[in-house]
Scaffold this motif. Structure first.
Motif, PDB file in Angstrom:
ATOM      1  N   TYR A   1       0.807  -1.213   0.000  1.00  0.00           N
ATOM      2  CA  TYR A   1       0.000   0.000   0.000  1.00  0.00           C
ATOM      3  C   TYR A   1       0.840   1.262   0.000  1.00  0.00           C
ATOM      4  O   TYR A   1       0.364   2.346  -0.255  1.00  0.00           O
ATOM      5  CB  TYR A   1      -0.912   0.027   1.227  1.00  0.00           C
ATOM      6  CG  TYR A   1      -1.968  -1.026   1.206  1.00  0.00           C
ATOM      7  CD1 TYR A   1      -1.729  -2.265   1.791  1.00  0.00           C
ATOM      8  CD2 TYR A   1      -3.183  -0.797   0.599  1.00  0.00           C
ATOM      9  CE1 TYR A   1      -2.694  -3.243   1.775  1.00  0.00           C
ATOM     10  CE2 TYR A   1      -4.155  -1.782   0.587  1.00  0.00           C
ATOM     11  CZ  TYR A   1      -3.911  -3.000   1.184  1.00  0.00           C
ATOM     12  OH  TYR A   1      -4.878  -3.955   1.158  1.00  0.00           O
ATOM     13  N   SER A   2       2.123   1.152   0.371  1.00  0.00           N
ATOM     14  CA  SER A   2       2.937   2.357   0.469  1.00  0.00           C
ATOM     15  C   SER A   2       4.386   1.995   0.229  1.00  0.00           C
ATOM     16  O   SER A   2       4.747   0.832   0.097  1.00  0.00           O
ATOM     17  CB  SER A   2       2.768   2.985   1.855  1.00  0.00           C
ATOM     18  OG  SER A   2       3.192   2.090   2.840  1.00  0.00           O
TER      19      SER A   2
ATOM     20  N   HIS B   1     -10.421   5.350   3.206  1.00  0.00           N
ATOM     21  CA  HIS B   1     -10.349   3.933   3.567  1.00  0.00           C
ATOM     22  C   HIS B   1      -9.106   3.257   3.007  1.00  0.00           C
ATOM     23  O   HIS B   1      -8.510   2.396   3.662  1.00  0.00           O
ATOM     24  CB  HIS B   1     -11.587   3.193   3.058  1.00  0.00           C
ATOM     25  CG  HIS B   1     -12.808   3.385   3.900  1.00  0.00           C
ATOM     26  ND1 HIS B   1     -12.952   2.819   5.135  1.00  0.00           N
ATOM     27  CD2 HIS B   1     -13.941   4.079   3.668  1.00  0.00           C
ATOM     28  CE1 HIS B   1     -14.128   3.156   5.644  1.00  0.00           C
ATOM     29  NE2 HIS B   1     -14.741   3.922   4.777  1.00  0.00           N
ATOM     30  N   ARG B   2      -8.711   3.627   1.801  1.00  0.00           N
ATOM     31  CA  ARG B   2      -7.690   2.849   1.099  1.00  0.00           C
ATOM     32  C   ARG B   2      -6.273   3.391   1.268  1.00  0.00           C
ATOM     33  O   ARG B   2      -5.312   2.700   0.923  1.00  0.00           O
ATOM     34  CB  ARG B   2      -8.038   2.769  -0.392  1.00  0.00           C
ATOM     35  CG  ARG B   2      -9.277   1.942  -0.684  1.00  0.00           C
ATOM     36  CD  ARG B   2      -9.744   2.115  -2.128  1.00  0.00           C
ATOM     37  NE  ARG B   2      -8.652   1.905  -3.054  1.00  0.00           N
ATOM     38  CZ  ARG B   2      -8.556   2.495  -4.242  1.00  0.00           C
ATOM     39  NH1 ARG B   2      -9.493   3.356  -4.623  1.00  0.00           N
ATOM     40  NH2 ARG B   2      -7.539   2.252  -5.033  1.00  0.00           N
TER      41      ARG B   2
ATOM     42  N   GLU C   1       2.444  -0.192   9.082  1.00  0.00           N
ATOM     43  CA  GLU C   1       1.726  -0.668  10.268  1.00  0.00           C
ATOM     44  C   GLU C   1       0.238  -0.353  10.170  1.00  0.00           C
ATOM     45  O   GLU C   1      -0.424  -0.115  11.174  1.00  0.00           O
ATOM     46  CB  GLU C   1       2.319  -0.034  11.548  1.00  0.00           C
ATOM     47  CG  GLU C   1       3.773  -0.379  11.786  1.00  0.00           C
ATOM     48  CD  GLU C   1       3.976  -1.850  12.061  1.00  0.00           C
ATOM     49  OE1 GLU C   1       3.204  -2.424  12.836  1.00  0.00           O
ATOM     50  OE2 GLU C   1       4.890  -2.437  11.451  1.00  0.00           O
ATOM     51  N   ARG C   2      -0.278  -0.300   8.938  1.00  0.00           N
ATOM     52  CA  ARG C   2      -1.703  -0.064   8.674  1.00  0.00           C
ATOM     53  C   ARG C   2      -2.170   1.300   9.184  1.00  0.00           C
ATOM     54  O   ARG C   2      -3.342   1.515   9.471  1.00  0.00           O
ATOM     55  CB  ARG C   2      -2.572  -1.166   9.295  1.00  0.00           C
ATOM     56  CG  ARG C   2      -2.076  -2.578   9.086  1.00  0.00           C
ATOM     57  CD  ARG C   2      -1.972  -2.929   7.637  1.00  0.00           C
ATOM     58  NE  ARG C   2      -3.273  -2.967   6.968  1.00  0.00           N
ATOM     59  CZ  ARG C   2      -3.441  -3.244   5.678  1.00  0.00           C
ATOM     60  NH1 ARG C   2      -2.394  -3.465   4.920  1.00  0.00           N
ATOM     61  NH2 ARG C   2      -4.646  -3.262   5.151  1.00  0.00           N
ATOM     62  N   LEU C   3      -1.280   2.251   9.286  1.00  0.00           N
ATOM     63  CA  LEU C   3      -1.624   3.598   9.725  1.00  0.00           C
ATOM     64  C   LEU C   3      -2.408   4.298   8.624  1.00  0.00           C
ATOM     65  O   LEU C   3      -1.978   4.344   7.468  1.00  0.00           O
ATOM     66  CB  LEU C   3      -0.349   4.373  10.036  1.00  0.00           C
ATOM     67  CG  LEU C   3      -0.500   5.731  10.716  1.00  0.00           C
ATOM     68  CD1 LEU C   3      -1.060   5.560  12.117  1.00  0.00           C
ATOM     69  CD2 LEU C   3       0.860   6.442  10.764  1.00  0.00           C
TER      70      LEU C   3
ATOM     71  N   PHE D   1      -6.500  -6.632  11.158  1.00  0.00           N
ATOM     72  CA  PHE D   1      -7.492  -7.338  10.354  1.00  0.00           C
ATOM     73  C   PHE D   1      -7.329  -6.970   8.887  1.00  0.00           C
ATOM     74  O   PHE D   1      -7.249  -5.804   8.522  1.00  0.00           O
ATOM     75  CB  PHE D   1      -8.904  -6.980  10.820  1.00  0.00           C
ATOM     76  CG  PHE D   1      -9.989  -7.632   9.993  1.00  0.00           C
ATOM     77  CD1 PHE D   1     -10.333  -8.945  10.216  1.00  0.00           C
ATOM     78  CD2 PHE D   1     -10.637  -6.924   8.990  1.00  0.00           C
ATOM     79  CE1 PHE D   1     -11.322  -9.555   9.458  1.00  0.00           C
ATOM     80  CE2 PHE D   1     -11.623  -7.518   8.228  1.00  0.00           C
ATOM     81  CZ  PHE D   1     -11.971  -8.838   8.467  1.00  0.00           C
ATOM     82  N   ASN D   2      -7.259  -7.987   8.048  1.00  0.00           N
ATOM     83  CA  ASN D   2      -7.071  -7.755   6.614  1.00  0.00           C
ATOM     84  C   ASN D   2      -7.989  -8.700   5.859  1.00  0.00           C
ATOM     85  O   ASN D   2      -7.796  -9.906   5.855  1.00  0.00           O
ATOM     86  CB  ASN D   2      -5.611  -7.992   6.225  1.00  0.00           C
ATOM     87  CG  ASN D   2      -5.334  -7.604   4.794  1.00  0.00           C
ATOM     88  OD1 ASN D   2      -6.108  -6.877   4.170  1.00  0.00           O
ATOM     89  ND2 ASN D   2      -4.224  -8.092   4.264  1.00  0.00           N
TER      90      ASN D   2
END
Length: 765
Positions: A19-20, A241-242, A247-249, A459-460
């Motif tokens: 994602y990044s 949302h996306r 670390e899912r920040l 959660f993914n």
């Protein structure tokens, strides 16, 4: 219970997830992103990477309660500027936009939109060196012009990070004074244009820390046109949302958020009235008709965000090179499309000092805007912090077994109701701390649960489900603060729709994926709560393999009338037989009816459409077209579809890209991409496909070649169409995690498709 460790943090670098990406900088002293981080806003002075995530979260909760003991405020001056440049080169000096005489900023954030407008920019990194050079040239020219303006300050500025997605570009500069305080720089981008994913609309974002305060900067370009309020709102939600950093920040996890860009919200006032008001100096009567303010006041978007009072005239749309509002045949209504908003978790921590437009700059059909802020950050006294840290960890070690949380859950059964492709479904539950100690929770998939396990990844979901927040701490006896609303958002998009069509195997049948998912709301040191999910899935032609849509089971029936488990049983049997047999299917000469109807509509109405396949369809029209196709018993008999050509074109792309299998089978990917330099060998590979795949491939290629014949009007080029349609034609079964190899595969797929788009008509298979 595992003891909380007291090891001082080691610096390090890490690579970002899908994602990044970690951002390298040219400025020594700027700390790059690390593999692990403490929750936003918390001091990172201990070894968080060696501690369990749940230990660290509870520790940070108690440290935050004593934050005033070891931290002190430090103000930084921030200048934010946004400019939709309409694909123009920077032929004017940018001083009026970026220079401030009274106060020199510490941080300068620049957001640019429409850096490049031609359609090939969408795919320049995959097409050829010429397009890639053009892609970089416009970026460098604007970067250079910005830096030339900043050189006129009485202190030097350094570029610490930049990020680009097609026409969106964000740059962040800092002064020497503040540079040592900046750390944990990370970037992400999200496309939400065509099909909800392409980069013609979307956002580029930067996450970083200044001292110990977390910041997120977002520049975005949302959906255009006067009546596209719903699509703009959807774009905002999609970006929110996306956009995920390390670390899912997420964006709203940061303590300070600055969101700037061409948000594209308009004024709901007659054109003549707006223009008349703009002739004077009092524009206050325009603001009640501003769509953005109306949507924010209704609680639909940007909840908690602020905007300084608007005292300038609308920044769009002008005749380029002038200060005259649009005199073209389109005669756009002037509007405040360009905005700068902010969000802070601490009251009075952000002060807007000015908010202006800059009409003297006439390069574009927009005017640039800027805002100056004084922003409070937190500095840490490390010596006092270490002392507080030791006291807190010692207290936790002694008392953690006494911290037994109690929570009340408003509902443990979530029903999303009727579910459709591309129709977002949302449900909420409330979690309340009813005990006398902090309640630390996390929501996990029951499939990963283990009685001996304390720590779980965030959660993914692989079925389009997001949970916000999926973990946190609820304080005791804090009124509203002890209550948390947890939102369950289900978005069955083109990436996951086939999973709902195929279902999940349970015993001898196939069931709705929601029926196979049980969540656990896990409390640290407390009882677990189980949450079930349900929803009534409406079958869709989108996400159906071509073999199914040409099979007798699906012929002359309404797709939306199909039900579990019979439909999914047939689907899985068909695909299994297709993969295990070398025999050609008996019904392979049929074109999927939906495929034929969508192409036929564009053939009859769309070849002369300007910006074909380059602009978003209307969300309501897209919905109506999808429902028409799914509800029609004999789709092939449809003579026309509801909605504009742009909407039909978007639905065609959704149909092709939602298919779980490419037109050319996965087994042929390497053979095809190895032959991309030899046109005759590429043709021979197509001749080896089964007849159904050949027919669909030929029909699509002939259609695209007809589109190209009208390219001077519709704006399509072979590079653009090859990039746009290559994924549905040829792609590998497994996407490589190695970015360079994955990009090479994409380039080869595009090159393969271009072989057929550039060939002579007489040589078409």
């Amino acid at each position: 219970m595992r003891k909380i460790r007291r090891k001082i943090i080691n610096s390090g670098t890490g690579k970002s997830d899908s994602y990044s990406k970690a951002v390298g900088t040219d400025s020594p002293g700027i700390e790059r992103i690390r593999p692990s981080r403490a929750p936003p806003g918390q001091p990172i002075s201990e070894e968080s990477s060696s501690e369990p995530a749940d230990d660290r979260q509870l520790l940070d909760y108690y440290l935050t309660k004593r934050k005033s003991e070891y931290s002190s405020p430090c103000d930084v001056n921030l200048l934010a500027g946004s400019f939709n440049v309409n694909g123009k080169e920077p032929k004017e000096a940018l001083d009026h936009w970026l220079l401030r005489q009274n106060e020199t900023p510490d941080i300068i954030v620049i957001g640019i939109q429409e850096l490049q407008l031609d359609a090939d920019a969408y795919f320049s990194e995959y097409v050829n060196a010429k397009e890639s050079e053009k892609y970089q040239k416009c970026q460098e020219s604007w970067k250079t012009s910005v830096m030339l303006a900043l050189q006129k300050y009485n202190r030097p500025f350094q570029l610490i990070v930049d990020e680009r997605l097609v026409g969106m570009y964000i740059m962040i500069f800092c002064s020497e004074r503040i540079k040592p305080a900046i750390s944990k720089v990370d970037t992400a981008n999200v496309g939400c244009g065509l099909m909800g994913t392409f980069g013609n609309k979307g956002a580029c974002s930067v996450s970083l820390k200044i001292h110990e305060t977390s910041f997120c900067f977002v520049t975005s370009h949302l959906a255009a046109h006067q009546n596209a309020i719903k699509k703009r709102n959807q774009d905002y939600e999609s970006i929110r949302h996306r956009t995920v950093f390390r670390e899912r920040l997420r964006i709203l996890d940061h303590e300070r958020v600055f969101w700037l860009g061409d948000l594209n919200y308009r004024l709901d006032i007659p054109n003549d009235d707006v223009r008349f008001i703009c002739q004077g100096d009092d524009i206050s009567s325009l603001l009640p008709a501003d769509q953005l303010h109306a949507e924010m006041n209704a609680g639909k978007i940007f909840k908690g965000f602020h905007e300084a009072p608007i005292t300038f005239k609308p920044t769009y749309k002008f005749d380029s090179g002038t200060n005259n509002y649009d005199s073209s045949p389109k005669n756009r209504i002037p509007a405040y499309t360009d905005r700068i908003l902010w969000l802070t978790k601490e009251p009075d921590s952000v002060e807007c000092l000015s908010y202006s437009s800059h009409p003297s700059i006439t390069i574009s059909d927009h005017k640039p805007i800027s805002a100056c802020f004084r922003v409070r950050t937190e500095q840490i006294n490390k010596q006092i912090y270490y002392s507080v840290y030791k006291e807190v960890t010692s207290w936790l070690d002694k008392h953690e077994n006494e911290l037994i949380p109690q929570v009340a859950v408003s509902s443990k059964a979530i029903d999303f109701g009727k579910l459709k492709f591309l129709e977002r479904a949302t449900a909420n539950i409330q979690l309340q701390n009813t005990g006398k100690t902090p309640a630390q929770f996390q929501i996990i998939d029951s499939k990963v649960f283990s009685p001996d396990r304390d720590v779980y990844e965030a959660f993914n979901s692989n079925i389009g489900l997001s949970i916000d927040p999926n973990k946190g701490i609820l304080p005791p006896d804090s009124g509203d603060a002890s209550i948390c609303t947890i939102s369950f958002d289900l978005n069955i998009n083109k990436e996951v729709v086939s999973k709902f069509n195929f279902g999940v195997k349970q015993g001898g049948n196939y069931v709705n994926p929601l029926d196979d998912l049980i969540l656990i709301l896990k409390l640290r040191n407390g009882p677990d709560h189980y949450i079930t999910l349900s929803g009534d899935w409406t079958y869709s032609a989108f996400g159906m393999p071509f073999i199914a849509l040409t099979h007798s089971f699906f012929k002359d029936v309404s797709i939306s009338s199909l039900e579990y488990p019979a439909t999914s049983l047939v689907l899985n049997q068909l695909v299994k037989a297709e993969c295990s047999s070398s025999n050609s299917p008996s019904e392979q000469n049929f074109h999927p009816p939906a495929f034929y109807v969508l192409l036929n509509h564009i053939v009859n109405h769309g070849f002369m459409e300007r910006q074909l396949f380059q602009i978003n369809g209307d969300p309501d029209e897209v919905r109506a077209i999808i429902d028409t196709i799914d509800a029609e018993e004999v789709v092939g008999n449809l003579e026309s579809l509801p909605g504009s050509v742009a909407s039909v074109a978007e639905v065609l792309l959704l149909f092709l890209n939602s298919n779980p299998f490419p037109i050319i089978p996965y087994t042929h990917f390497e053979l095809c991409t190895d032959l991309v330099d030899d046109h005759n060998l590429c043709k021979s590979m197509i001749e080896k496909l089964d007849l159904r795949s050949q027919n669909i491939f030929q029909y699509l290629i002939m259609f695209l070649k007809e589109v190209l014949k009208h390219g001077k009007i519709n704006g399509c080029t072979s590079e653009f169409l090859a990039g746009l349609f290559s994924r549905c034609i040829l792609r590998p079964q497994i996407t490589l995690k190695n970015r360079e190899k994955a990009d090479l595969e994409k380039r080869k797929s595009v090159q393969f498709v271009r072989q057929f788009l550039n060939e002579d008509e007489s040589s078409l298979i």
